[in-house]
Motif scaffolding. Structure first.
Motif, PDB file in Angstrom:
ATOM      1  N   THR A 243      14.418   9.128 -14.460  1.00  0.00           N
ATOM      2  CA  THR A 243      14.242  10.240 -15.391  1.00  0.00           C
ATOM      3  C   THR A 243      12.762  10.585 -15.376  1.00  0.00           C
ATOM      4  OG1 THR A 243      15.964   9.403 -16.883  1.00  0.00           O
ATOM      5  CG2 THR A 243      14.381  10.954 -17.821  1.00  0.00           C
ATOM      6  N   LEU A 244      12.448  11.820 -15.063  1.00  0.00           N
ATOM      7  CA  LEU A 244      11.055  12.265 -15.121  1.00  0.00           C
ATOM      8  C   LEU A 244      11.002  13.415 -16.101  1.00  0.00           C
ATOM      9  CD1 LEU A 244       8.122  12.229 -13.935  1.00  0.00           C
ATOM     10  CD2 LEU A 244       8.917  13.952 -12.301  1.00  0.00           C
ATOM     11  N   LEU A 245      10.282  13.226 -17.189  1.00  0.00           N
ATOM     12  CA  LEU A 245      10.162  14.343 -18.115  1.00  0.00           C
ATOM     13  C   LEU A 245       8.704  14.667 -18.356  1.00  0.00           C
ATOM     14  CD1 LEU A 245       9.565  13.380 -21.330  1.00  0.00           C
ATOM     15  CD2 LEU A 245      11.919  12.615 -21.108  1.00  0.00           C
ATOM     16  N   VAL A 246       8.448  15.940 -18.596  1.00  0.00           N
ATOM     17  CA  VAL A 246       7.083  16.403 -18.829  1.00  0.00           C
ATOM     18  C   VAL A 246       7.029  17.035 -20.217  1.00  0.00           C
ATOM     19  CG1 VAL A 246       5.168  17.802 -17.965  1.00  0.00           C
ATOM     20  CG2 VAL A 246       6.916  16.960 -16.361  1.00  0.00           C
ATOM     21  N   TYR A 247       6.154  16.510 -21.060  1.00  0.00           N
ATOM     22  CA  TYR A 247       5.973  17.107 -22.386  1.00  0.00           C
ATOM     23  C   TYR A 247       5.148  18.378 -22.210  1.00  0.00           C
ATOM     24  CZ  TYR A 247       7.234  12.363 -23.789  1.00  0.00           C
ATOM     25  OH  TYR A 247       7.880  11.165 -23.940  1.00  0.00           O
ATOM     26  N   LEU A 248       5.630  19.473 -22.766  1.00  0.00           N
ATOM     27  CA  LEU A 248       4.938  20.748 -22.571  1.00  0.00           C
ATOM     28  C   LEU A 248       4.022  21.100 -23.727  1.00  0.00           C
ATOM     29  CD1 LEU A 248       7.948  22.753 -21.048  1.00  0.00           C
ATOM     30  CD2 LEU A 248       6.086  21.583 -19.837  1.00  0.00           C
ATOM     31  N   ASN A 249       4.187  20.415 -24.850  1.00  0.00           N
ATOM     32  CA  ASN A 249       3.255  20.643 -25.965  1.00  0.00           C
ATOM     33  C   ASN A 249       2.962  19.324 -26.678  1.00  0.00           C
ATOM     34  OD1 ASN A 249       5.981  20.753 -26.979  1.00  0.00           O
ATOM     35  ND2 ASN A 249       5.175  21.500 -28.908  1.00  0.00           N
ATOM     36  N   ASP A 250       1.912  19.362 -27.511  1.00  0.00           N
ATOM     37  CA  ASP A 250       1.486  18.162 -28.258  1.00  0.00           C
ATOM     38  C   ASP A 250       2.317  17.993 -29.510  1.00  0.00           C
ATOM     39  OD1 ASP A 250      -0.793  17.475 -26.679  1.00  0.00           O
ATOM     40  OD2 ASP A 250      -1.921  19.086 -27.628  1.00  0.00           O
ATOM     41  N   MET A 251       2.602  16.765 -29.854  1.00  0.00           N
ATOM     42  CA  MET A 251       3.158  16.470 -31.172  1.00  0.00           C
ATOM     43  C   MET A 251       2.186  15.457 -31.778  1.00  0.00           C
ATOM     44  SD  MET A 251       6.079  18.154 -31.380  1.00  0.00           S
ATOM     45  CE  MET A 251       7.034  17.385 -32.662  1.00  0.00           C
ATOM     46  N   ASP A 252       1.474  15.887 -32.792  1.00  0.00           N
ATOM     47  CA  ASP A 252       0.485  14.989 -33.386  1.00  0.00           C
ATOM     48  C   ASP A 252       1.158  13.827 -34.090  1.00  0.00           C
ATOM     49  OD1 ASP A 252      -1.558  16.493 -32.416  1.00  0.00           O
ATOM     50  OD2 ASP A 252      -1.735  17.734 -34.232  1.00  0.00           O
ATOM     51  N   GLU A 253       0.364  12.812 -34.347  1.00  0.00           N
ATOM     52  CA  GLU A 253       0.815  11.635 -35.096  1.00  0.00           C
ATOM     53  C   GLU A 253       1.530  12.100 -36.363  1.00  0.00           C
ATOM     54  OE1 GLU A 253       1.054   8.034 -34.131  1.00  0.00           O
ATOM     55  OE2 GLU A 253      -0.938   8.655 -33.474  1.00  0.00           O
ATOM     56  N   GLY A 254       2.711  11.561 -36.613  1.00  0.00           N
ATOM     57  CA  GLY A 254       3.419  11.916 -37.845  1.00  0.00           C
ATOM     58  C   GLY A 254       4.320  13.135 -37.711  1.00  0.00           C
ATOM     59  N   MET A 255       4.261  13.810 -36.557  1.00  0.00           N
ATOM     60  CA  MET A 255       5.105  14.987 -36.375  1.00  0.00           C
ATOM     61  C   MET A 255       6.436  14.657 -35.718  1.00  0.00           C
ATOM     62  SD  MET A 255       2.305  17.834 -35.280  1.00  0.00           S
ATOM     63  CE  MET A 255       3.463  18.919 -34.483  1.00  0.00           C
ATOM     64  N   GLY A 256       6.617  13.381 -35.385  1.00  0.00           N
ATOM     65  CA  GLY A 256       7.870  12.992 -34.741  1.00  0.00           C
ATOM     66  C   GLY A 256       7.930  13.469 -33.298  1.00  0.00           C
ATOM     67  N   GLY A 257       9.153  13.519 -32.764  1.00  0.00           N
ATOM     68  CA  GLY A 257       9.338  14.021 -31.410  1.00  0.00           C
ATOM     69  C   GLY A 257       8.998  13.031 -30.310  1.00  0.00           C
ATOM     70  N   LEU A 289       6.557  11.355 -18.401  1.00  0.00           N
ATOM     71  CA  LEU A 289       7.116  10.033 -18.681  1.00  0.00           C
ATOM     72  C   LEU A 289       8.139   9.748 -17.590  1.00  0.00           C
ATOM     73  CD1 LEU A 289       7.634   7.586 -20.634  1.00  0.00           C
ATOM     74  CD2 LEU A 289       9.371   9.001 -21.734  1.00  0.00           C
ATOM     75  N   LEU A 290       8.056   8.567 -17.018  1.00  0.00           N
ATOM     76  CA  LEU A 290       8.950   8.193 -15.925  1.00  0.00           C
ATOM     77  C   LEU A 290       9.599   6.857 -16.229  1.00  0.00           C
ATOM     78  CD1 LEU A 290       9.932   8.415 -12.886  1.00  0.00           C
ATOM     79  CD2 LEU A 290       7.820   7.203 -12.286  1.00  0.00           C
ATOM     80  N   PHE A 291      10.935   6.830 -16.209  1.00  0.00           N
ATOM     81  CA  PHE A 291      11.626   5.555 -16.364  1.00  0.00           C
ATOM     82  C   PHE A 291      12.915   5.593 -15.557  1.00  0.00           C
ATOM     83  CE2 PHE A 291      14.887   6.826 -19.467  1.00  0.00           C
ATOM     84  CZ  PHE A 291      14.322   7.959 -20.024  1.00  0.00           C
ATOM     85  N   PHE A 292      13.647   4.483 -15.557  1.00  0.00           N
ATOM     86  CA  PHE A 292      14.718   4.315 -14.582  1.00  0.00           C
ATOM     87  C   PHE A 292      16.023   3.885 -15.260  1.00  0.00           C
ATOM     88  CE2 PHE A 292      10.518   3.673 -12.944  1.00  0.00           C
ATOM     89  CZ  PHE A 292      10.505   4.456 -11.792  1.00  0.00           C
ATOM     90  N   PRO A 293      16.930   4.838 -15.483  1.00  0.00           N
ATOM     91  CA  PRO A 293      18.213   4.510 -16.121  1.00  0.00           C
ATOM     92  C   PRO A 293      19.035   3.515 -15.304  1.00  0.00           C
ATOM     93  CG  PRO A 293      17.906   6.892 -15.966  1.00  0.00           C
ATOM     94  CD  PRO A 293      16.818   6.266 -15.160  1.00  0.00           C
TER      95      PRO A 293
END
Ligand code: AKG
Ligand code: FE2
Length: 355
Positions: A243-257, A289-293
Motif C-alpha cells: 500500500t503506497l499512500l500520499v498525504y496531500l494536505n497537512d493535518m495538524d496535531e489534534g486534527m485527527g486523520g 506512507l508505505l506498508f505491506f498488507p
C-alpha cells in the motif's frame, strides 16, 4: 444505465466499483457534527451504538459481529519488531533486513542517509518507522504543486479521468466503516504518482490497481481494516503486496486523520510503567506512507490492521495498491496501465529519474 451515461457525459458518479464486499460499507451522508475535536467526533453516533443495550441479532439469530470479534487482539506470541531506538538515524542494513520478505524497494536510488539520489528537484527522505512488519514513510515524495494538482482532481464529481465510486473497499469484514469518498483515476491521468511509485518500488505498471484519490470530510473515517483482498477476488492480480499512500494536505496535531496501526508500536521497550505508544502517522502534505498488507509470497500479514482516523477537517490522500501479478483494471471504462506507459517515461525524464 450505460446508455444513459453515454448520453449524459456529465454524469460521473459510477454506481459501483464492483468491489463492494458489503452494502454496509457504502458511503453514507455525513451527519452534521461539531467541528474541531476528534474526540467529540469519536464520542458521537459510534459510541452510542456500542452502548446500546437492545439485543440485536442478525438474520441467523446470532449476535452481530463486533470489532473485537472480527479483529481479535494479537497476543504477545505474534512477534513484532518496532524500531530499536526512537532516535535511530537511517540505517540501510536495517532497512534491507526489514524489507527482506516483502515487495522490493529500489534502495540503490537512496544514499546511506536515506536521501534519494535523483538529479531532479525534490529530494526524498526515506524513513523506517517499524522493522517487522516493515512500515516506511517518505518525506517530500510529492512537491506542494503536485499535492495541489492531485487535490483538485477530486473537485466536484470528478472528471472523466477521476471517477467517484460509492463502494470502493475490498474489506471482507463488513464491520469496517468507511465514510470517506473515493475516486478511481485513469492511469494516464496520474503519471507523476506512477513514475514516483516505480522509482521507489520494484514494480511493473501492470501490477498496479486503479490509482485512487480519497477525501475525508469532517467526521469521516475508515475504521479498522486490512488492505488484503478477500480470497474470492484474488483471481485478478493476486494479493495486494504493498500500500503506497500520499498525504496531500497537512493535518495538524489534534486534527485527527492519522493512519494508525493498532498492533504496532513506536519503540521496542516502553519505559517502565509506561504503555508503548501505538504507531500513528500524521498526514503531512507530500509525505508518503508505505506498508505491506501481505508478504511477497502473497500471505496476508495480520499485524498490519490499521485505520484512517476520524478527521476533523478535510483530508485528502492519493493511494496505490501493488498486486502480485497482472491486475486488470475496470474503472473508469477501458482504463489500462499500458495507456500510461509513454507518459510515465516522459515523466521519468522530467523528474530526473531517467539515466
Ligand atoms: O486514510 C488513511 O490514513 C488510511 C487509508 C486506508 O487505510 C485505506 O484506504 O485503505
Ligand atoms: Fe487501508
Amino acid at each position: 444505465f450505460a446508455i444513459a451515461h453515454r448520453h449524459h457525459p456529465r454524469v460521473r458518479i459510477a454506481l459501483s466499483a464492483g468491489f463492494g464486499a458489503s452494502s454496509t460499507a457504502r458511503k453514507k451522508k455525513t451527519k452534521k457534527k461539531k467541528k474541531g475535536l476528534v474526540a467529540a467526533l469519536e464520542g458521537g453516533e459510534i459510541q452510542s451504538k456500542k452502548d446500546s443495550r437492545t439485543p440485536q441479532l442478525d438474520r441467523f439469530g446470532l449476535p452481530p459481529p463486533t470489532e473485537e470479534s472480527v479483529f481479535p487482539a494479537l497476543d504477545d506470541s505474534v512477534l513484532r519488531a518496532p524500531l530499536p531506538r526512537l532516535d535511530a538515524a537511517f540505517n540501510k542494513t536495517l532497512v534491507e533486513r526489514a524489507i527482506g520478505d516483502h515487495l522490493g524497494i529500489n534502495l540503490e536510488n537512496f544514499d546511506d542517509e536515506g536521501l534519494s539520489t535523483h538529479r531532479g528537484e525534490g529530494t526524498w527522505q526515506l524513513n523506517l518507522l517499524h522493522c517487522d512488519p516493515p512500515v516506511f514513510s517518505i518525506d517530500d515524495f510529492f512537491t506542494s504543486e503536485e499535492c495541489q494538482e492531485y487535490m483538485e482532481m477530486t473537485a466536484g464529481d470528478g472528471s472523466d479521468d477521476a471517477v467517484q465510486v460509492l463502494s470502493p473497499t475490498f474489506s471482507a469484514a463488513s464491520i469496517s466503516r468507511r465514510t470517506s469518498t473515493t475516486w478511481f483515476c485513469r492511469y494516464k491521468g496520474v503519471p507523476t504518482l506512477l513514475a514516483k511509485a516505480q522509482r521507489l518500488l520494484d514494480v511493473d505498471l501492470s501490477q498496479i490497481e486503479e490509482p485512487q484519490l480519497v477525501r475525508y470530510r469532517t467526521g469521516e473515517e475508515f475504521s479498522w481494516h486490512y488492505d488484503e483482498i478477500p480470497t474470492k477476488q484474488l483471481a485478478n492480480g493476486g494479493q495486494r503486496l504493498a500500500t503506497l499512500l500520499v498525504y496531500l494536505n497537512d493535518m495538524d496535531e489534534g486534527m485527527g486523520g492519522a493512519t494508525i496501526f493498532r498492533d504496532l508500536h513506536v519503540e521496542s521497550r516502553a519505559k517502565v510503567g509506561r504503555k508503548a505508544k501505538t504507531l500513528s502517522v500524521r498526514p503531512q502534505a507530500g509525505k508518503a506512507l508505505l506498508f505491506f498488507p501481505a508478504y511477497k509470497d502473497g500471505r496476508p500479514d495480520v499485524r498490519t490492521l490499521h485505520k484512517g482516523e476520524i478527521a476533523s477537517e478535510t483530508k485528502k490522500i492519493a493511494q496505490l495498491w501493488i498486486h502480485e501479478g497482472v491486475y486488470k483494471a475496470s474503472v473508469p471504462d477501458e482504463n489500462r496501465q499500458q495507456d500510461a506507459e509513454e507518459l510515465v517515461l516522459r515523466e521519468n525524464e522530467r523528474l530526473g529519474f531517467a539515466i
